[in-house]
Design an enzyme around this catalytic site. Sequence first.
Site, mmCIF file in Angstrom:
data_model
loop_
_atom_site.group_PDB
_atom_site.id
_atom_site.type_symbol
_atom_site.label_atom_id
_atom_site.label_comp_id
_atom_site.label_asym_id
_atom_site.label_seq_id
_atom_site.Cartn_x
_atom_site.Cartn_y
_atom_site.Cartn_z
ATOM 1 C CB SER A 144 -0.921 0.014 1.225
ATOM 2 O OG SER A 144 -0.173 0.178 2.424
ATOM 3 C CE1 TYR A 154 -2.763 -7.964 -3.174
ATOM 4 C CE2 TYR A 154 -0.605 -6.911 -3.213
ATOM 5 C CZ TYR A 154 -1.562 -7.658 -2.560
ATOM 6 O OH TYR A 154 -1.328 -8.097 -1.270
#
Length: 266
Positions: A144, A154
């Site tokens: 992230s 993703y």
Amino acid sequence: MSDSKPLALVTGASSGIGFELARQLAERGYDLVVNAEDDTRLQQAAQRIRAAGARVEAVRADLRDPGQIERLFAAATTLGRPLDVVVLNAGVGRGGAFVDTDLADELEIIDLNVRSTVHLAKLVLRDMAARDEGRVLVTSSIASTMPGSFQAVYNASKSFLQSFTEALQNELKATGVTLTSLMPGPTETDFFHRAGMDDTKVGRQDKDDPAQVARQGLDALLAGKDKIVAGSVKTKAQAAANRVLPDSLKAEAHRKMAEPGSGDEG
């Protein structure tokens, strides 16, 4: 199920980090509702979790389908017991150049990683907020924190989950409900094989132990922490570096790890 133990729901519980989270919750005295899409693997996982002394209800559901999310929540809550802990762990990835991968695969990532998490969180958190208690663990990733070259959708999905979780932490800070973001690095699961990344450098490298990741995640959850970078010292060091490196460098570093064929290089 007896109501003498607290109750936890874990999605994506048939293998990997999700299985370890469920198993270790059982060891910590929780009964479980476990979910996955593959019924055979789910039933096998449930049997292993029962060995820890927990009562386990296995609910097969494909969380890409909103109707099956509603069915899972209904099954978990019609037991007549509150959900004390909810682990939103289900997720999928797909490696490869964005212009080459199938659109259906990319939309599956969004449906499972993002859409289903938002949907189930809406149901769970409304219930917990009404009771003014409960704990939620969201499986994010150190992915992230970096642009995901050759894993573009993703990594973006995990960035969404990280931002989403942090926003809800602020919204619910005056309540008895806590949310914790679990941020593992590459972990020894079947994730990279399923994502078609066996020939990449990250797919072939040594990875973190899912039991260690789960243990650190649950410790953080039960301590009410906002987030935990879980896994090895190497993973924690990478997460620290990502806080200061520019996005362009992080994207290039990710490319070297995730580009198809990179695992074949000297």
